[in-house]
Design a protein around this motif. Structure first.
Motif, short mmCIF file in Angstrom:
data_model
loop_
_atom_site.label_atom_id
_atom_site.label_comp_id
_atom_site.label_asym_id
_atom_site.label_seq_id
_atom_site.Cartn_x
_atom_site.Cartn_y
_atom_site.Cartn_z
N LYS A 1 6.16 13.41 -11.70
CA LYS A 1 7.46 13.97 -11.31
C LYS A 1 8.56 13.28 -12.10
O LYS A 1 8.53 12.07 -12.27
CB LYS A 1 7.70 13.76 -9.82
CG LYS A 1 7.21 14.93 -8.98
CD LYS A 1 7.82 14.87 -7.61
CE LYS A 1 8.89 15.92 -7.48
NZ LYS A 1 9.32 16.10 -6.10
N SER B 1 1.42 9.72 -5.40
CA SER B 1 1.73 11.11 -5.08
C SER B 1 2.94 11.60 -5.87
O SER B 1 3.17 12.80 -5.96
CB SER B 1 1.96 11.28 -3.58
OG SER B 1 3.12 10.61 -3.21
N LEU B 2 3.70 10.68 -6.46
CA LEU B 2 4.86 11.10 -7.26
C LEU B 2 4.51 11.26 -8.74
O LEU B 2 5.37 11.53 -9.56
CB LEU B 2 5.98 10.07 -7.15
CG LEU B 2 6.86 10.11 -5.91
CD1 LEU B 2 7.74 8.89 -5.87
CD2 LEU B 2 7.69 11.37 -5.89
N ILE C 1 12.88 6.93 -6.84
CA ILE C 1 12.39 7.04 -5.47
C ILE C 1 11.57 5.82 -5.10
O ILE C 1 11.76 5.21 -4.05
CB ILE C 1 11.58 8.34 -5.31
CG1 ILE C 1 12.53 9.52 -5.43
CG2 ILE C 1 10.81 8.36 -4.01
CD1 ILE C 1 11.95 10.84 -5.08
N ALA D 1 0.88 4.19 -2.72
CA ALA D 1 0.60 5.58 -2.34
C ALA D 1 1.73 6.49 -2.80
O ALA D 1 1.50 7.59 -3.31
CB ALA D 1 0.43 5.68 -0.83
N LEU D 2 2.96 6.00 -2.65
CA LEU D 2 4.12 6.79 -3.08
C LEU D 2 4.07 7.05 -4.59
O LEU D 2 4.31 8.17 -5.05
CB LEU D 2 5.41 6.04 -2.71
CG LEU D 2 6.72 6.81 -2.84
CD1 LEU D 2 6.71 8.01 -1.93
CD2 LEU D 2 7.90 5.91 -2.50
N VAL E 1 0.84 -1.20 0.00
CA VAL E 1 0.00 0.00 0.00
C VAL E 1 0.88 1.25 0.00
O VAL E 1 0.60 2.22 -0.71
CB VAL E 1 -0.95 -0.02 1.21
CG1 VAL E 1 -1.74 1.26 1.29
CG2 VAL E 1 -1.90 -1.19 1.11
N GLY E 2 1.96 1.21 0.77
CA GLY E 2 2.88 2.35 0.83
C GLY E 2 3.50 2.64 -0.52
O GLY E 2 3.54 3.80 -0.96
N VAL E 3 3.95 1.59 -1.21
CA VAL E 3 4.55 1.78 -2.54
C VAL E 3 3.52 2.38 -3.50
O VAL E 3 3.82 3.31 -4.26
CB VAL E 3 5.11 0.44 -3.07
CG1 VAL E 3 5.46 0.55 -4.54
CG2 VAL E 3 6.32 0.02 -2.28
#
Lengths: 124, 245, 53
Positions: free
Chosen positions: B152, B148-149, B158, B144-145, B140-142
């Motif tokens: 970019k 939001s990226l 990242i 979400a990252l 889930v963290g990956v």
């Protein structure tokens, strides 16, 4: 990163004896706890520095930071707590020490490089 | 040989050869899934200890295996990005993360349903269960990252770094049952010498595993093709492809 | 006879719930992926017709 550990990790370790005595731990348990904190807190600082530089400059940065740090911190905390746990059960905590040490040796050389490249991307 | 690999991995050629491959794997998924579920539910004998409840294994073990396997693939792609700056690997990570999260969720939910009649509880803070939950948070963290990226430049590096940090959890999940002796039972299949499971129970499991792998490959190809379509939307070959439709 | 098979000796609820949830999650993935592809396709087609004009 070192500075961060000096202001967060070190005072924590110095406070350990007081906390240990107030929780009625034995002398041996306290030393074990201190060693596990010595190994564990630099790992937390190192991982923290990488993840913070990954999320720097993002709009949802702070929420994301918590979400990303939670899963990578928990294993370290479990190992750290496991040290005292297995020692108080009479089992040698050498396995947990070895694991914490291995993670520490692994993360220390990587952390500055990873943080630096992430910072360069996010700010540059 | 490297020239051929580069050619196959270029977005345009990938888009061409992946289409028949995707249909092939979709067919395989249906075949394996039908055989696997039928033999798992009706042909395999009931377990002498757990009765018919053990049939949950045919969902639980393949999805748990896939949850680790998918993260291993993502880590390999992250390595490709960090070390060799390989462009396609980012697309693969993006396509794989939701699938990995689904498998992890499935493993947790079916494990919970299995745990209720067997252990008498839906959830315990056992090492295997906890580390699998951490794996779900990692996925889930990956994701979400990545969200939001979006847009970019060089965001793939990242994401790749985050995937690689999280890889520490994989050996912990895998060895948790042997490191800590808790409620969760030990490995039954991945002991190469002699699996501690009888063969007429094992065959449906292996077929289900093949079904899950084919499902994953099918969905990966599908999602990767969509992602390529989006990233290459300004190139001329995409317009030719769309012209054929 | 058939009811016996489906009850799974009392474990029917657990077994069928597991298989049901598995199908729901795997199916949802297919559904979402298809929806996303349709969205992307319509955007890309719109994009290409706009640039040709």
């Amino acid at each position: 990163m070192l500075a961060h550990w000096l202001v967060t990790g070190l005072p924590f370790i110095l406070l350990t004896p007081i906390a240990a005595f107030s929780l009625h731990c034995s002398m041996d348990e306290m030393w074990i706890l201190i060693v596990s904190l010595l190994l564990g807190t630099p790992i937390l600082s190192a991982i923290g520095s990488i993840v913070v530089s990954l999320t720097l400059g993002l709009r949802e940065g702070s929420v994301l930071l918590a979400l990303l740090l939670l899963p990578v911190y928990i294993p370290i905390l479990i190992f750290g707590a496991g040290v005292v746990n297995s020692f108080s059960l009479g089992v040698s905590p050498i396995a947990e020490f070895a694991l914490l040490g291995a993670i520490l040796i692994g993360i220390l050389p990587i952390a500055p490089v990873a943080s630096a490249s992430a910072l360069k991307i996010n700010l540059g | 040989m490297w020239a051929l690999l580069y050619k196959l991995a270029s977005p345009k050629t990938f888009y061409q050869w992946s289409r028949p491959l995707m249909y092939g794997f979709a067919l395989l998924t249906i075949v394996f899934l039908t055989i696997g579920i039928f033999s798992g539910l009706f042909l395999a004998p009931a377990d002498y200890q757990q009765g018919d409840a053990f049939r949950i294994i045919y969902i639980h073990v393949p999805s748990a295996f896939m949850s680790l396997f998918v993260y291993a693939i993502m880590s390999f792609c992250a390595l490709l990005i960090v070390v060799w700056k390989f462009k396609m690997a980012d697309v693969v990570i993006k396509a794989a993360a939701p699938l990995g999260a689904s498998f992890t969720l499935l493993a947790l939910v079916t494990g919970s349903i299995w745990g209720k009649p067997m252990w008498g509880t839906w959830w315990i803070w056992d090492a295997r269960l906890t580390s699998e939950l951490i794996l779900l948070f990692l996925y889930v963290g990956v994701m979400a990252l990545q969200t939001s990226l979006k847009n970019k430049p060089r965001s793939e590096v990242i994401v790749a770094i985050m995937v690689l940090i999280g890889f520490v959890d994989i050996p912990i999940v895998h060895y948790s049952v042997s490191w800590w002796n808790t409620l969760h039972q030990g490995a039954t299949i991945l002991k190469f010498a002699k699996p501690s499971i009888s063969s007429n129970m094992l065959y449906p499991l292996l077929i289900m595993l093949m079904a899950f792998i084919s499902y994953f490959v099918t969905m990966m190809l599908y999602r990767t093709r969509t992602e390529i379509l989006w990233r290459e939307r300004k190139s001329t070959w995409i317009k030719n492809v769309l012209g054929d439709l | 006879m058939l009811a016996e098979v489906f009850s799974m000796n009392g474990y029917g609820v657990y077994v069928w719930a597991s298989y049901g949830i598995a199908f729901a999650i795997l199916g949802l993935n297919v559904f979402l992926a298809r929806g996303y592809r349709k969205k992307v396709l319509s955007k890309v087609i719109l994009n290409s017709t706009n640039t040709q004009d």
